[in-house]
Design a protein around this motif. Structure first.
Motif, PDB file in Angstrom:
ATOM      1  N   MET A 150     -27.203 -75.479 -53.683  1.00  0.00           N
ATOM      2  CA  MET A 150     -28.326 -76.132 -54.341  1.00  0.00           C
ATOM      3  C   MET A 150     -28.027 -75.987 -55.897  1.00  0.00           C
ATOM      4  O   MET A 150     -28.768 -76.950 -56.481  1.00  0.00           O
ATOM      5  N   VAL A 151     -27.432 -75.020 -56.477  1.00  0.00           N
ATOM      6  CA  VAL A 151     -27.013 -74.954 -57.861  1.00  0.00           C
ATOM      7  C   VAL A 151     -25.916 -75.881 -58.260  1.00  0.00           C
ATOM      8  O   VAL A 151     -25.409 -75.596 -59.450  1.00  0.00           O
ATOM      9  N   GLY A 152     -25.268 -76.550 -57.158  1.00  0.00           N
ATOM     10  CA  GLY A 152     -24.028 -77.257 -57.709  1.00  0.00           C
ATOM     11  C   GLY A 152     -22.862 -76.686 -57.867  1.00  0.00           C
ATOM     12  O   GLY A 152     -21.869 -76.971 -58.511  1.00  0.00           O
ATOM     13  N   ASP A 198     -32.120 -79.579 -65.911  1.00  0.00           N
ATOM     14  CA  ASP A 198     -32.127 -80.474 -64.807  1.00  0.00           C
ATOM     15  C   ASP A 198     -32.344 -79.372 -63.619  1.00  0.00           C
ATOM     16  O   ASP A 198     -32.895 -79.566 -62.655  1.00  0.00           O
ATOM     17  N   LEU A 199     -31.499 -78.398 -63.484  1.00  0.00           N
ATOM     18  CA  LEU A 199     -31.556 -77.480 -62.283  1.00  0.00           C
ATOM     19  C   LEU A 199     -32.926 -76.693 -62.165  1.00  0.00           C
ATOM     20  O   LEU A 199     -33.348 -76.680 -61.061  1.00  0.00           O
ATOM     21  N   ILE A 200     -33.435 -76.472 -63.324  1.00  0.00           N
ATOM     22  CA  ILE A 200     -34.752 -75.642 -63.383  1.00  0.00           C
ATOM     23  C   ILE A 200     -35.795 -76.639 -62.677  1.00  0.00           C
ATOM     24  O   ILE A 200     -36.659 -76.348 -61.765  1.00  0.00           O
ATOM     25  N   ARG A 201     -35.774 -78.050 -63.024  1.00  0.00           N
ATOM     26  CA  ARG A 201     -36.787 -78.902 -62.370  1.00  0.00           C
ATOM     27  C   ARG A 201     -36.252 -79.190 -61.032  1.00  0.00           C
ATOM     28  O   ARG A 201     -37.365 -79.412 -60.162  1.00  0.00           O
ATOM     29  N   LEU A 241     -37.831 -78.437 -55.030  1.00  0.00           N
ATOM     30  CA  LEU A 241     -37.267 -78.106 -53.687  1.00  0.00           C
ATOM     31  C   LEU A 241     -38.363 -77.502 -52.875  1.00  0.00           C
ATOM     32  O   LEU A 241     -38.802 -76.646 -53.197  1.00  0.00           O
ATOM     33  N   HIS A 242     -38.745 -78.099 -51.738  1.00  0.00           N
ATOM     34  CA  HIS A 242     -39.493 -77.529 -50.721  1.00  0.00           C
ATOM     35  C   HIS A 242     -39.112 -76.274 -50.355  1.00  0.00           C
ATOM     36  O   HIS A 242     -37.845 -76.039 -49.866  1.00  0.00           O
ATOM     37  N   GLY A 243     -39.831 -74.925 -50.205  1.00  0.00           N
ATOM     38  CA  GLY A 243     -39.609 -73.922 -49.780  1.00  0.00           C
ATOM     39  C   GLY A 243     -38.808 -72.977 -50.847  1.00  0.00           C
ATOM     40  O   GLY A 243     -38.309 -71.888 -50.330  1.00  0.00           O
ATOM     41  N   VAL A 244     -38.565 -73.548 -52.058  1.00  0.00           N
ATOM     42  CA  VAL A 244     -38.008 -72.704 -53.116  1.00  0.00           C
ATOM     43  C   VAL A 244     -39.015 -72.093 -54.091  1.00  0.00           C
ATOM     44  O   VAL A 244     -40.033 -71.472 -53.321  1.00  0.00           O
ATOM     45  N   CYS A 245     -38.842 -72.476 -55.430  1.00  0.00           N
ATOM     46  CA  CYS A 245     -39.827 -72.150 -56.411  1.00  0.00           C
ATOM     47  C   CYS A 245     -40.756 -73.131 -57.136  1.00  0.00           C
ATOM     48  O   CYS A 245     -40.068 -73.788 -57.938  1.00  0.00           O
ATOM     49  N   SER A 246     -41.762 -73.271 -56.786  1.00  0.00           N
ATOM     50  CA  SER A 246     -42.581 -74.332 -57.526  1.00  0.00           C
ATOM     51  C   SER A 246     -43.215 -74.080 -58.613  1.00  0.00           C
ATOM     52  O   SER A 246     -43.953 -74.612 -59.436  1.00  0.00           O
ATOM     53  N   THR A 247     -43.303 -72.608 -59.088  1.00  0.00           N
ATOM     54  CA  THR A 247     -43.980 -71.943 -60.185  1.00  0.00           C
ATOM     55  C   THR A 247     -43.022 -71.226 -60.944  1.00  0.00           C
ATOM     56  O   THR A 247     -42.171 -70.690 -60.400  1.00  0.00           O
ATOM     57  N   TYR A 248     -42.808 -71.570 -62.341  1.00  0.00           N
ATOM     58  CA  TYR A 248     -41.856 -70.867 -63.134  1.00  0.00           C
ATOM     59  C   TYR A 248     -42.544 -70.667 -64.521  1.00  0.00           C
ATOM     60  O   TYR A 248     -43.371 -71.540 -65.214  1.00  0.00           O
ATOM     61  N   ALA A 249     -41.879 -69.899 -65.115  1.00  0.00           N
ATOM     62  CA  ALA A 249     -42.116 -69.508 -66.729  1.00  0.00           C
ATOM     63  C   ALA A 249     -40.873 -69.382 -67.337  1.00  0.00           C
ATOM     64  O   ALA A 249     -39.849 -68.780 -66.904  1.00  0.00           O
ATOM     65  N   ARG A 254     -38.054 -80.560 -71.842  1.00  0.00           N
ATOM     66  CA  ARG A 254     -37.716 -81.124 -70.273  1.00  0.00           C
ATOM     67  C   ARG A 254     -37.941 -80.128 -69.242  1.00  0.00           C
ATOM     68  O   ARG A 254     -38.028 -80.634 -68.307  1.00  0.00           O
ATOM     69  N   THR A 255     -38.387 -78.806 -69.531  1.00  0.00           N
ATOM     70  CA  THR A 255     -38.641 -77.990 -68.610  1.00  0.00           C
ATOM     71  C   THR A 255     -40.047 -77.478 -68.417  1.00  0.00           C
ATOM     72  O   THR A 255     -40.347 -76.874 -67.417  1.00  0.00           O
TER      73      THR A 255
END
Length: 260
Positions: free
Chosen positions: A126-128, A187-190, A195-203, A214-215
């Motif tokens: 997922m993180v390349g 780009d990875l943060i976005r 991604l479905h089932g990962v983290c849709s919310t962040y600070a 960008r984030t």
């Protein structure tokens, strides 16, 4: 706005005689990308640790999905998982990348080692970073270590839905990286948010202009332990607020006191 996921009400925190947070009110809404900006030493990392449940406030209340949190994250009883990506990645130097990313499951699950290794590979993909599991942190570049810390932060247990983050907290994720490596991280943060089932919310705490743009969708400006301003990213670049204007311009002239 959608429903509040995390709310801080009147939160204060001091270290000795130094008051780092002073009666802070802050809300993180489900599905939003919140940026926390402000000069160094104004409590940005502290507020992330309070949100994560790693620090207890001296005063004030914290609500997660409308339920007041009492104690620290280790005390349990919280349905929303919160993952944190630390500024310096905070990987265990003596463990391989695979062992770092799978650490939570190795320590706190009954999953067989082969299953954990499969989950680690999935997160590294997922993180390349599909081929670095056998390496040690010292063998990686700074940007790669950051991405490994992302993989660790999003690790979950498929047999236990309570083990895994719904919210991610990033503490200066692009600090110390060159512009190209910073773009990869941004780009990875976005990407992880989508991604479905990962983290849709962040600070995300940041000083970096590109990371802000960008984030983040909404920004709050923290100064002298308080939220002094908040608005969208476009509003940040058009406001006449003297604190924001000085911060973004990098001027030593203005209401923000420059450390001697």
């Amino acid at each position: 706005m959608t429903e509040p996921l995390i709310e801080l009400k009147g939160v204060s925190k001091s270290f000795g005689r130094h008051k780092v947070l002073d009666n802070v009110d802050l809300t993180i809404y489900r599905g939003e990308a919140l940026g926390i900006i402000g000069p160094s030493g104004t409590g940005k990392s502290t507020i992330l640790r309070v949100i994560a449940g790693l620090l207890s406030p001296d005063e004030g209340e914290i609500y997660v999905q409308g339920v007041r949190r009492d104690g620290l994250i280790e005390d349990g009883g919280q349905e929303v998982g919160i993952g944190m990506v630390f500024q310096q990645a905070a990987l265990f130097d003596s463990l391989t990348v695979e062992e770092n990313v799978g650490f939570l499951l190795y320590q706190n699950s009954n999953l067989p080692r082969s299953r954990i290794q499969d989950l680690v590979k999935e997160k590294l993909d997922m993180v390349g970073l599909p081929e670095v599991g056998h390496l040690y942190p010292a063998e990686l570049s700074g940007g790669m270590r950051k991405r490994v810390s992302f993989a660790r932060a999003i690790m979950s247990n498929p047999d236990d839905p309570t083990v895994g983050p719904e919210v991610l907290l990033y503490d200066e994720p692009t600090a110390g990286l060159d512009p190209i490596a910073s773009t990869v991280i941004e780009d990875l943060i976005r990407y992880l948010q989508c991604l479905h089932g990962v983290c849709s919310t962040y600070a995300v705490v940041t000083h970096q202009d590109s990371t802000m743009r960008r984030t983040a969708d909404r920004l709050i400006f923290l100064y002298e332990g308080r939220v002094q301003w908040q608005g969208t990213v476009s509003e940040t670049y058009n406001t006449e607020n003297p604190l924001i204007k000085q911060f973004l311009s990098g001027s030593v002239q203005g209401p923000i006191q420059v450390a001697g």
